[in-house]
Design a protein around this motif. Structure first.
Motif, PDB file in Angstrom:
ATOM      1  N   GLY A  31      -5.639  -9.088  -5.121  1.00  0.00           N
ATOM      2  CA  GLY A  31      -4.895  -7.838  -4.993  1.00  0.00           C
ATOM      3  C   GLY A  31      -4.609  -7.492  -3.539  1.00  0.00           C
ATOM      4  N   LEU A  32      -5.570  -7.719  -2.636  1.00  0.00           N
ATOM      5  CA  LEU A  32      -5.306  -7.471  -1.215  1.00  0.00           C
ATOM      6  C   LEU A  32      -4.235  -8.417  -0.687  1.00  0.00           C
ATOM      7  N   LEU A  33      -4.252  -9.673  -1.147  1.00  0.00           N
ATOM      8  CA  LEU A  33      -3.176 -10.591  -0.777  1.00  0.00           C
ATOM      9  C   LEU A  33      -1.833 -10.064  -1.275  1.00  0.00           C
ATOM     10  N   ALA A  34      -1.811  -9.557  -2.511  1.00  0.00           N
ATOM     11  CA  ALA A  34      -0.571  -9.020  -3.065  1.00  0.00           C
ATOM     12  C   ALA A  34      -0.101  -7.788  -2.298  1.00  0.00           C
ATOM     13  N   VAL A  35      -1.029  -6.946  -1.867  1.00  0.00           N
ATOM     14  CA  VAL A  35      -0.642  -5.765  -1.082  1.00  0.00           C
ATOM     15  C   VAL A  35      -0.025  -6.199   0.248  1.00  0.00           C
ATOM     16  N   SER A  36      -0.566  -7.251   0.855  1.00  0.00           N
ATOM     17  CA  SER A  36       0.032  -7.745   2.096  1.00  0.00           C
ATOM     18  C   SER A  36       1.443  -8.269   1.843  1.00  0.00           C
TER      19      SER A  36
ATOM     20  N   VAL B  16     -11.357   0.646   0.975  1.00  0.00           N
ATOM     21  CA  VAL B  16     -11.145   0.985   2.391  1.00  0.00           C
ATOM     22  C   VAL B  16      -9.848   0.358   2.896  1.00  0.00           C
ATOM     23  N   ALA B  17      -9.613  -0.920   2.561  1.00  0.00           N
ATOM     24  CA  ALA B  17      -8.405  -1.606   3.037  1.00  0.00           C
ATOM     25  C   ALA B  17      -7.143  -0.972   2.472  1.00  0.00           C
ATOM     26  N   VAL B  18      -7.158  -0.639   1.177  1.00  0.00           N
ATOM     27  CA  VAL B  18      -5.975  -0.027   0.552  1.00  0.00           C
ATOM     28  C   VAL B  18      -5.745   1.371   1.109  1.00  0.00           C
ATOM     29  N   ALA B  19      -6.829   2.133   1.325  1.00  0.00           N
ATOM     30  CA  ALA B  19      -6.675   3.482   1.874  1.00  0.00           C
ATOM     31  C   ALA B  19      -6.047   3.435   3.261  1.00  0.00           C
ATOM     32  N   LEU B  20      -6.524   2.529   4.108  1.00  0.00           N
ATOM     33  CA  LEU B  20      -5.933   2.401   5.444  1.00  0.00           C
ATOM     34  C   LEU B  20      -4.469   1.963   5.360  1.00  0.00           C
ATOM     35  N   THR B  21      -4.178   1.063   4.426  1.00  0.00           N
ATOM     36  CA  THR B  21      -2.797   0.605   4.265  1.00  0.00           C
ATOM     37  C   THR B  21      -1.888   1.753   3.863  1.00  0.00           C
ATOM     38  N   LEU B  22      -2.331   2.568   2.907  1.00  0.00           N
ATOM     39  CA  LEU B  22      -1.509   3.699   2.460  1.00  0.00           C
ATOM     40  C   LEU B  22      -1.320   4.721   3.567  1.00  0.00           C
ATOM     41  N   LEU B  23      -2.377   4.969   4.354  1.00  0.00           N
ATOM     42  CA  LEU B  23      -2.239   5.913   5.462  1.00  0.00           C
ATOM     43  C   LEU B  23      -1.175   5.446   6.455  1.00  0.00           C
ATOM     44  N   VAL B  24      -1.175   4.146   6.754  1.00  0.00           N
ATOM     45  CA  VAL B  24      -0.192   3.619   7.698  1.00  0.00           C
ATOM     46  C   VAL B  24       1.208   3.662   7.104  1.00  0.00           C
ATOM     47  N   LEU B  25       1.337   3.272   5.851  1.00  0.00           N
ATOM     48  CA  LEU B  25       2.668   3.218   5.233  1.00  0.00           C
ATOM     49  C   LEU B  25       3.279   4.606   5.069  1.00  0.00           C
ATOM     50  N   ARG B  26       2.439   5.633   4.921  1.00  0.00           N
ATOM     51  CA  ARG B  26       2.956   6.995   4.761  1.00  0.00           C
ATOM     52  C   ARG B  26       3.025   7.747   6.086  1.00  0.00           C
ATOM     53  N   SER B  27       2.690   7.066   7.162  1.00  0.00           N
ATOM     54  CA  SER B  27       2.762   7.678   8.483  1.00  0.00           C
ATOM     55  C   SER B  27       4.154   7.475   9.071  1.00  0.00           C
ATOM     56  N   PRO B  28       4.441   8.075  10.227  1.00  0.00           N
ATOM     57  CA  PRO B  28       5.729   7.807  10.892  1.00  0.00           C
ATOM     58  C   PRO B  28       5.985   6.327  11.135  1.00  0.00           C
TER      59      PRO B  28
ATOM     60  N   VAL C 133       1.846  -0.099  -3.927  1.00  0.00           N
ATOM     61  CA  VAL C 133       0.555  -0.685  -3.597  1.00  0.00           C
ATOM     62  C   VAL C 133      -0.333  -0.740  -4.831  1.00  0.00           C
ATOM     63  N   VAL C 134      -0.364   0.349  -5.602  1.00  0.00           N
ATOM     64  CA  VAL C 134      -1.156   0.368  -6.830  1.00  0.00           C
ATOM     65  C   VAL C 134      -0.636  -0.679  -7.808  1.00  0.00           C
ATOM     66  N   GLY C 135       0.690  -0.791  -7.901  1.00  0.00           N
ATOM     67  CA  GLY C 135       1.272  -1.771  -8.806  1.00  0.00           C
ATOM     68  C   GLY C 135       0.895  -3.192  -8.431  1.00  0.00           C
ATOM     69  N   ALA C 136       0.819  -3.497  -7.125  1.00  0.00           N
ATOM     70  CA  ALA C 136       0.421  -4.837  -6.695  1.00  0.00           C
ATOM     71  C   ALA C 136      -1.007  -5.143  -7.142  1.00  0.00           C
ATOM     72  N   LEU C 137      -1.902  -4.161  -7.037  1.00  0.00           N
ATOM     73  CA  LEU C 137      -3.280  -4.363  -7.490  1.00  0.00           C
ATOM     74  C   LEU C 137      -3.334  -4.592  -8.992  1.00  0.00           C
ATOM     75  N   LEU C 138      -2.561  -3.803  -9.749  1.00  0.00           N
ATOM     76  CA  LEU C 138      -2.526  -3.989 -11.199  1.00  0.00           C
ATOM     77  C   LEU C 138      -1.931  -5.344 -11.559  1.00  0.00           C
ATOM     78  N   GLY C 139      -0.886  -5.749 -10.844  1.00  0.00           N
ATOM     79  CA  GLY C 139      -0.290  -7.049 -11.105  1.00  0.00           C
ATOM     80  C   GLY C 139      -1.263  -8.186 -10.854  1.00  0.00           C
ATOM     81  N   ALA C 140      -2.046  -8.089  -9.778  1.00  0.00           N
ATOM     82  CA  ALA C 140      -3.041  -9.123  -9.492  1.00  0.00           C
ATOM     83  C   ALA C 140      -4.100  -9.178 -10.590  1.00  0.00           C
TER      84      ALA C 140
END
Length: 672
Positions: free
Chosen positions: A373-378, A504-516, A592-599
């Protein structure tokens, strides 16, 4: 002369092998360059011909002729069927085609094994050809010399058909100007079907005639496909003679190169492929104004159509005599945050409760699903947000995985240390290869990343002191969750560790993606020309995204090693890259959630569902590929009303609304 005498037989073998690849690659080039279909099942068409020819071969001319006719016809029919299968995807770009044809390749490969068996079939050629002739003082198989002559004649005949006949003119017109072709009274659809049928026939004929050279067996279709892709990239799509010489060069590298420079031969092909693609992308024009450089227009979504009909009924108002009160309350602005966070919270609750519901084996599979799932999120970051569809994200994934295995073997067993160092190694790797990727767009990105992934696979197989080669790595110490703790051996411990790391990895990813910063990345995908015109360093944004996605993939690789406690080349190969891309498509390219579900769905299908039907895992995965492409063109996120989960969030978005792009301000800043 001594050098020529010593390498004469490998050199002639290279010509024969290269001409076999030419016949296959000519069909692949025809399908891609003329019909516009990125056919990842082309190797399976070759296998159909090879298996059929081997089954009917009896050592007589009649058996050879019958096998040639049957194998060519079977592959031709399969090619025509491929035309019908890809017709609904005409407006959805090459990514959907690649996933569909890869799924069909998995299905076809499983069916061939069930019908012909898993062992390599022997091939019997006519007695007159099953002998040797004298070639400059060396004995050489007569069949291969005969095949060389037939392939040269085929190249000449194919060139004549394409350049000197009305049929060839129609084929060229179908590629260059289908509207003009239709105006002349020809059906572009019929030409499309005919081209794919002809491409299948070429692959089938090559399979029958080439079976004594590349026999039918496990891995044949994948090997032929990869080498044919290299030939097509090196030779281009417009000239059969360019494809001819590229195929001969590839054949020489595969045979003569192995005898002259065995250390370099595994890297030369895909390195040359990557170099050619990068050079071509350097001279390509930048993306047009207002067009996203990675977006592909999705086709009709059956789920969206049904939802639209229901929405239309609701908008028409209640039927006479019915209660006029609204069935669904209007969504209040204050509920938007809850609506966006609900899928994450539900998924987290389910994941936390899994150890109490599943047996040890299923818990281990769930941990592997988190790593994938982390690979899919990347992949989601690159494909959905940066607009760079990738088939090579297993390269930084492999860097992180082997870094963790070697760190553990050296005594560095603390989990956080392994994660940080593996992510750093993967990020450095992504920074090195990033400039070769971020300049390209569309299908070229797929091919460049595929070449990078295959080059990494070659390094994995050759660098045995670090990777263990084909045997992989096993027996290294278990990972410790924290300093002073014991090594984790129980499945529940490993799963809980994987869950914490993934959260932790997904939370940081979402914070960055929803940031400027995430909005800047979305802007480069949705309005690259506008971003460049306003002075934004688009290349720098894409490079940073590539490096960050590589670091996340490295974390996923580290997690996989910790959960599995072993590592093999199959864990970081092309198949895993395709699975990660499928997980993204299942979930929605920007969810991001969909990628985890897909994996999770892929791991469950491959390892859990297939366990009740042993030997048919590829078939089930192939069905999953095909069903996803057809039924969920916008992924699971589209079921909530979005087009794949918005670029800046997982919130729903109307199906026809393009991804929001940031508006550049005169000061060089971006306001969402």
């Amino acid at each position: 002369m001594e050098l020529l005498d010593g390498h004469l037989v490998p050199a002639v073998d290279g010509v024969a092998f290269g001409l076999l690849l030419f016949v296959v690659a000519a069909g692949l080039s025809l399908a891609f360059g003329t019909a516009g279909v990125l056919n990842l099942s082309h190797g399976t068409l070759y296998a159909i011909g090879a298996y059929t020819g081997a089954e009917l071969s009896d050592g007589t001319w009649g058996g050879l002729a019958l096998g040639l006719a049957a194998g060519t016809t079977a592959a031709c029919v399969a090619g025509a069927g491929l035309s019908a299968a890809t017709a609904p995807l005409a407006r959805r770009g090459h990514l959907a085609q690649a996933l569909l044809t890869f799924g069909l390749a998995l299905i076809g490969g499983d069916l061939l094994i069930q019908f012909f068996g898993a062992d390599e079939l022997p091939v019997r050629v006519p007695e007159a050809l099953d002998s040797s002739v004298t070639l400059l003082g060396h004995r050489y198989p007569a069949y291969r010399l005969c095949f060389i002559v037939m392939a040269v004649l085929l190249a000449a005949f194919g060139t004549w058909v394409l350049t000197r006949t009305r049929m060839g003119a129609a084929v060229r017109a179908a590629a260059d100007d289908p509207q003009m072709l239709a105006a002349t009274g020809h059906s572009p659809r019929a030409v499309h079907t005919g081209v794919l049928a002809a491409a299948g026939a070429l692959a089938g004929a090559a399979g029958v005639l080439g079976a004594p050279i590349i026999g039918p067996g496990p891995g044949t279709s994948e090997n032929v496909l990869m080498l044919s892709l290299v030939v097509v990239v090196l030779g281009g799509l417009r000239s059969l003679w360019a494809t001819f010489f590229a195929a001969v060069a590839v054949g020489e590298v595969q045979t003569l190169g192995v005898s002259v420079a065995p250390e370099l031969a595994p890297y030369l092909l895909f390195a040359a492929m990557a170099a050619v693609l990068v050079l071509r992308s350097r001279f390509a024009e930048p993306t047009g104004a207002g067009a996203g450089h990675g977006s592909e227009a999705p086709g009709p979504d059956p789920v969206a159509r049904l939802r639209g009909l229901l929405a239309g009924r609701a908008a028409a108002g209640p039927l006479p005599g019915r209660n006029r009160s609204p069935v669904w309350p209007a969504r209040l602005p204050g509920r938007a945050a809850w609506w966006q966070a609900a899928p994450l919270l539900v998924l987290l609750v389910v994941l936390i409760s899994l150890p109490a519901l599943l047996d040890a084996y299923s818990i281990s599979l769930a941990g592997s699903a988190l790593a994938l799932g982390l690979l899919a999120v990347s992949v989601t970051i690159l494909t959905g947000y940066a607009g760079l569809p990738t088939l090579g994200q297993t390269a930084p994934f492999a860097v992180g995985a082997y870094a963790t295995a070697n760190l553990a073997d050296a005594g560095w067993t603390v989990g956080p240390v392994q994660l940080v160092l593996s992510a750093l190694a993967a990020a450095v790797f992504a920074a090195v290869v990033g400039p070769a990727v971020i300049r390209a767009r569309g299908t070229t990105v797929l091919m460049i990343t595929l070449a990078i992934g295959e080059l990494t696979g070659a390094v994995v197989n050759q660098l045995k002191s670090v990777t263990g080669g084909a045997d992989g790595l096993v027996g290294f110490p278990a990972t410790r969750a924290l300093w002073g703790g014991e090594g984790m051996l129980e499945e529940s411990e490993l799963y809980n560790y994987a869950l914490v790391v993934a959260v932790v990895a997904v939370a940081l990813t979402l914070l960055v993606l929803r940031s400027p910063a995430g909005k800047l990345l979305t802007g480069t995908r949705g309005a690259e020309a506008r971003m460049r015109a306003s002075g934004h360093p688009v290349g720098r944004y894409l490079l940073v995204a590539h490096v960050c996605a590589g670091a996340l993939a490295g974390v996923g690789g580290s997690l996989m090693v910790t959960v599995q406690q072993y590592l093999s080349p199959a864990d970081v190969g092309f198949e895993i890259a395709a699975f990660a891309l499928l997980a993204v498509v299942i979930g929605g390219t920007t969810s991001v959630v969909g990628a985890l579900l897909g994996a999770g769905l892929i791991v469950a299908t491959r390892d859990w569902v297939a366990g009740s039907w042993p030997g048919h895992g590829p078939l089930l995965l192939g069905v999953l590929f095909v069903a996803t492409v057809y039924v969920l063109p916008r992924g699971l996120a589209g079921l909530r009303g979005g087009s794949g989960g918005g670029p800046s969030s997982d919130a729903p978005r109307p199906p026809d609304q393009p991804p929001p792009a940031p508006t550049p301000s005169p000061a060089g800043k971006v306001s969402p």
